[in-house]
Design a protein around this motif. Structure first.
Motif, PDB file in Angstrom:
ATOM      1  N   TYR A 135       0.851  -1.195   0.000  1.00 54.35           N
ATOM      2  CA  TYR A 135       0.000   0.000   0.000  1.00 54.35           C
ATOM      3  C   TYR A 135       0.883   1.240   0.000  1.00 54.35           C
TER       4      TYR A 135
ATOM      5  N   THR B  22      -3.181   2.817   5.192  1.00 52.36           N
ATOM      6  CA  THR B  22      -3.412   1.447   4.713  1.00 52.36           C
ATOM      7  C   THR B  22      -2.141   0.585   4.790  1.00 52.36           C
TER       8      THR B  22
ATOM      9  N   GLY C 282     -11.328   2.190   2.771  1.00 47.95           N
ATOM     10  CA  GLY C 282     -11.135   1.278   3.897  1.00 47.95           C
ATOM     11  C   GLY C 282     -12.412   0.992   4.666  1.00 47.95           C
TER      12      GLY C 282
ATOM     13  N   ILE D 282     -14.656  -2.652   4.891  1.00 44.79           N
ATOM     14  CA  ILE D 282     -14.991  -3.406   6.107  1.00 44.79           C
ATOM     15  C   ILE D 282     -16.496  -3.721   6.125  1.00 44.79           C
TER      16      ILE D 282
ATOM     17  N   TYR E  68     -17.257  -6.446   3.576  1.00 52.68           N
ATOM     18  CA  TYR E  68     -16.795  -7.751   4.078  1.00 52.68           C
ATOM     19  C   TYR E  68     -17.838  -8.327   5.043  1.00 52.68           C
TER      20      TYR E  68
ATOM     21  N   PRO F 216      -7.675  -9.685   6.572  1.00 50.65           N
ATOM     22  CA  PRO F 216      -6.929  -8.494   6.144  1.00 50.65           C
ATOM     23  C   PRO F 216      -6.115  -7.909   7.294  1.00 50.65           C
ATOM     24  N   PHE F 217      -6.648  -8.030   8.516  1.00 54.16           N
ATOM     25  CA  PHE F 217      -5.913  -7.740   9.755  1.00 54.16           C
ATOM     26  C   PHE F 217      -6.656  -8.484  10.860  1.00 54.16           C
TER      27      PHE F 217
ATOM     28  N   LYS G  58     -20.754   0.871  17.587  1.00 56.18           N
ATOM     29  CA  LYS G  58     -19.486   0.413  18.193  1.00 56.18           C
ATOM     30  C   LYS G  58     -19.719  -0.265  19.542  1.00 56.18           C
TER      31      LYS G  58
HETATM   32  N1  CAA Z   1      -4.370   1.863  20.630  1.00 55.93           N
HETATM   33  C1  CAA Z   1      -5.249   0.852  20.428  1.00 55.93           C
HETATM   34  N2  CAA Z   1      -6.158   0.877  19.406  1.00 55.93           N
HETATM   35  C2  CAA Z   1      -6.173   1.937  18.599  1.00 55.93           C
HETATM   36  C3  CAA Z   1      -5.292   3.027  18.771  1.00 55.93           C
HETATM   37  C4  CAA Z   1      -4.355   2.957  19.844  1.00 55.93           C
HETATM   38  N3  CAA Z   1      -3.482   3.917  20.063  1.00 55.93           N
HETATM   39  N4  CAA Z   1      -5.537   3.934  17.803  1.00 55.93           N
HETATM   40  C5  CAA Z   1      -6.548   3.431  17.046  1.00 55.93           C
HETATM   41  N5  CAA Z   1      -6.925   2.230  17.524  1.00 55.93           N
HETATM   42  C6  CAA Z   1      -7.935   1.317  16.993  1.00 55.93           C
HETATM   43  C7  CAA Z   1      -9.166   1.998  16.480  1.00 55.93           C
HETATM   44  O1  CAA Z   1     -10.095   2.267  17.516  1.00 55.93           O
HETATM   45  C8  CAA Z   1      -9.671   0.972  15.468  1.00 55.93           C
HETATM   46  O2  CAA Z   1     -10.307  -0.086  16.143  1.00 55.93           O
HETATM   47  P1  CAA Z   1     -11.906  -0.267  16.106  1.00 55.93           P
HETATM   48  O3  CAA Z   1     -12.298  -0.263  14.645  1.00 55.93           O
HETATM   49  O4  CAA Z   1     -12.122  -1.582  16.745  1.00 55.93           O
HETATM   50  O5  CAA Z   1     -12.469   0.899  16.834  1.00 55.93           O
HETATM   51  C9  CAA Z   1      -8.379   0.379  14.902  1.00 55.93           C
HETATM   52  O6  CAA Z   1      -7.358   0.711  15.849  1.00 55.93           O
HETATM   53  C10 CAA Z   1      -7.969   0.965  13.570  1.00 55.93           C
HETATM   54  O7  CAA Z   1      -8.008   2.354  13.679  1.00 55.93           O
HETATM   55  P2  CAA Z   1      -8.720   3.236  12.561  1.00 55.93           P
HETATM   56  O8  CAA Z   1     -10.046   2.655  12.227  1.00 55.93           O
HETATM   57  O9  CAA Z   1      -8.666   4.641  12.972  1.00 55.93           O
HETATM   58  O10 CAA Z   1      -7.693   2.966  11.374  1.00 55.93           O
HETATM   59  P3  CAA Z   1      -7.587   3.668   9.975  1.00 55.93           P
HETATM   60  O11 CAA Z   1      -8.918   4.203   9.571  1.00 55.93           O
HETATM   61  O12 CAA Z   1      -6.459   4.587   9.973  1.00 55.93           O
HETATM   62  O13 CAA Z   1      -7.218   2.442   9.012  1.00 55.93           O
HETATM   63  C11 CAA Z   1      -8.049   0.509   7.838  1.00 55.93           C
HETATM   64  C12 CAA Z   1      -7.667   1.114   9.189  1.00 55.93           C
HETATM   65  C13 CAA Z   1      -9.376   1.124   7.358  1.00 55.93           C
HETATM   66  C14 CAA Z   1      -8.241  -0.983   8.016  1.00 55.93           C
HETATM   67  C15 CAA Z   1      -6.934   0.793   6.786  1.00 55.93           C
HETATM   68  O14 CAA Z   1      -5.714   0.295   7.249  1.00 55.93           O
HETATM   69  C16 CAA Z   1      -7.234   0.192   5.438  1.00 55.93           C
HETATM   70  O15 CAA Z   1      -7.994   0.760   4.655  1.00 55.93           O
HETATM   71  N6  CAA Z   1      -6.622  -1.000   5.075  1.00 55.93           N
HETATM   72  C17 CAA Z   1      -6.790  -1.653   3.785  1.00 55.93           C
HETATM   73  C18 CAA Z   1      -8.201  -2.157   3.544  1.00 55.93           C
HETATM   74  C19 CAA Z   1      -8.565  -3.338   4.375  1.00 55.93           C
HETATM   75  O16 CAA Z   1      -7.740  -4.058   4.902  1.00 55.93           O
HETATM   76  N7  CAA Z   1      -9.889  -3.620   4.474  1.00 55.93           N
HETATM   77  C20 CAA Z   1     -10.385  -4.776   5.180  1.00 55.93           C
HETATM   78  C21 CAA Z   1     -11.640  -5.340   4.555  1.00 55.93           C
HETATM   79  S1  CAA Z   1     -11.441  -5.569   2.800  1.00 55.93           S
HETATM   80  C22 CAA Z   1     -10.682  -7.075   2.606  1.00 55.93           C
HETATM   81  O17 CAA Z   1     -10.708  -7.896   3.473  1.00 55.93           O
HETATM   82  C23 CAA Z   1      -9.948  -7.312   1.330  1.00 55.93           C
HETATM   83  C24 CAA Z   1      -8.485  -7.112   1.581  1.00 55.93           C
HETATM   84  O18 CAA Z   1      -7.807  -8.047   1.986  1.00 55.93           O
HETATM   85  C25 CAA Z   1      -7.898  -5.804   1.363  1.00 55.93           C
END
Ligand code: CAA
Length: 458
Positions: free
Chosen positions: A151, A156, A206, A210, A213, A254-255, A301
């Motif tokens: 990415y 991401t 992103g 989710i 999915y 994905p994670f 949530k």
């Molecule tokens: N300590 C602990 N947790 C923390 C934290 C901290 N300091 N800061 C944030 N978090 C938590 C958040 O609360 C969140 O958890 P919840 O959703 O349970 O509340 C989690 O960490 C992630 O934080 P954000 O939602 O703020 O993260 P983000 O918006 O910056 O990015 C993402 C996350 C959307 C997954 C992004 O990395 C992304 O778009 N990734 C690629 C797309 C993807 O993987 N999609 C998954 C479904 S699609 C699929 O499965 C196909 C594929 O393989 C790609």
């Protein structure tokens, strides 16, 4: 048709280097825990320019053939699932023929299948369908899936990874696909896609990805339950299907926190379809949410947190072990689900697994998803196919430990190098082949006409 078609043997490959997600949190200046706790990722594997999708697949196929000691002409079908496209016409499968053609075996059906992370599952279904058809010639099928998940340098990036899985498919398998039990949901969505031919990176929404999915998971689960309940009715039984009927459950990952939430989703599905006087202690904590709709979990949530808490015990029992590789190597797109399967096997004994049903949910953005299941054979005795399959995965922890930890600076430099060389011609990739695991295939040269030459590290 042949009995118990499924997975006889499997092989996992991941790169010999990784970046630590705690290091990456500091480097990217995000809150401590965002990647490690919030996403559930501890380490992320990545490839240098010396590796591409062809080399990954060459390596994993070679390793599987060496491990099983099968002759190269024993394979009659070879399917590849990938979304790491380096050529719009020439299939990875044709490159893999380099391994088979020296033995004189060119009579091998199957080609590449692409739709995001779903291609591996489509390939597995194709291989099983072939084996259960009039075209089967008695030989094995092989399914290869793999991807380099990279990415841009934004939020991401920590959800990347790289790896490949090869599976030998045949009858009388210790992990047999359950016949008549595939539930599929497909729809048109723009959640994650790769329209930009000048870049290796996807376009990602992103949050939408989710939701897509989870929606696909809910639909597939409803359809799977309907199909299995029909099978039960035909057999004269009437009990409803619940999560209890999956002794283990694996997901495209994905994670890792996404997977934990996915299991919680299935629990909510069960809860919502159970009658309101259900006494199950499992659901006690959910009573406050009775009356909500399934869709509410996508936005609520508090409900999501309560579900994750309520499902913690079943997560530990059914799914957690399957995340061993995913948390340490990251997303590998088409091979993610099958890496989870390998992890599950590596963390359990053959006796633990014998006789169980493993549910498997495959998701590919765009979108294509299926829920299906494996029946594990009853025989876990030493030397049985199940015991051999399970013990073949036992070296996963040791192999992961032997990787080299790279700093976020080195990781970023290599990502920049990948960007620089993407679609370039007339070059030999920089780097030291000794940084690859022994026996790894690597890209030796790309000539003026984009032709790629590979070699194998001794
Ligand atoms: N300590 C602990 N947790 C923390 C934290 C901290 N300091 N800061 C944030 N978090 C938590 C958040 O609360 C969140 O958890 P919840 O959703 O349970 O509340 C989690 O960490 C992630 O934080 P954000 O939602 O703020 O993260 P983000 O918006 O910056 O990015 C993402 C996350 C959307 C997954 C992004 O990395 C992304 O778009 N990734 C690629 C797309 C993807 O993987 N999609 C998954 C479904 S699609 C699929 O499965 C196909 C594929 O393989 C790609």
């Amino acid at each position: 048709w042949p009995k118990d078609v499924g997975i006889l043997a499997l092989e996992v490959y991941f790169p010999a280097q990784y970046v630590d997600q705690t290091d990456l949190e500091k480097y990217n200046n995000v809150g401590a825990g965002k990647y490690t706790v919030g996403l559930g990722q501890t380490e992320m594997g990545f490839c240098s320019v010396q590796e591409d999708i062809n080399s990954l697949c060459l390596t994993v196929v070679q390793r599987l053939m060496e491990r099983t000691k099968l002759p190269w002409d024993s394979v009659g079908r070879l399917e590849v699932g990938t979304e790491t496209i380096i050529d719009k016409s020439k299939a990875v499968k044709t490159v893999l023929m380099e391994l088979f053609q020296d033995s004189g075996n060119t009579d091998i059906e199957g080609i590449d299948t692409t739709n995001a992370c779903y291609g591996g599952t489509a390939s597995l279904f194709n291989a099983a369908n072939w084996m259960e058809s009039s075209y089967w010639d008695g030989r094995y099928a092989m399914v290869v899936c793999g991807d380099i998940a990279v990415y841009p340098n934004d939020n991401t990036r920590p959800t990347g990874g790289a790896g490949a899985v090869a599976m030998l498919i045949g009858p009388n398998a210790p992990l047999a696909l359950e016949q008549g039990l595939r539930a599929t949901h497909m729809e048109n969505a723009y959640d994650f896609y790769k329209p930009n031919l000048a870049s290796e990176y996807p376009v990602v929404d992103g949050k939408l990805s989710i939701q897509c999915y989870f929606r696909a998971l809910d639909r597939c689960y409803a359809s799977y339950r309907h199909k299995i309940q029909n099978q039960r009715k035909q057999a004269g039984a009437n009990q409803p299907f619940t999560l209890d009927d999956f002794q283990f459950m694996i997901f495209h990952t994905p994670f890792c926190t996404m997977t934990q939430k996915s299991l919680a989703h299935l629990m909510l599905n069960d809860f919502l379809s159970a009658s309101s006087n259900t006494q199950s202690s499992l659901y006690k904590e959910l009573e406050a949410f009775r009356g909500l709709k399934l869709e509410d979990i996508y936005t609520n949530k508090n409900l999501e947190k309560a579900l994750v808490k309520a499902s913690l015990d079943i997560f530990k029992k059914k799914t957690k072990a399957s995340l061993y590789l995913a948390t340490r190597n990251g997303n590998t797109y088409t091979s993610s689900l099958y890496g989870c399967l390998a992890s599950l096997l590596s963390q359990h004994s053959a006796q633990d697994l014998a006789g169980s049903r493993i549910g498997a949910f495959s998701y590919g953005s765009g979108l294509a998803a299926s829920l299906f299941s494996f029946r594990v054979s009853q025989d876990a005795s030493p030397g049985s196919p199940l015991e051999k399959l399970v013990s073949s995965t036992s070296d996963l922890p040791k192999r992961l430990d032997s990787r080299k930890r790279m700093s976020p600076e080195e990781f970023t430099e290599i990502m920049n190098e990948r960007e620089h060389f993407y679609r370039k011609v007339n070059f030999s990739p920089p780097g030291d082949i000794n940084s690859l695991f022994p026996g790894t295939w690597y890209l030796e040269q790309v000539d003026q006409l984009h032709r790629r030459k590979y070699a194998r590290r001794p």
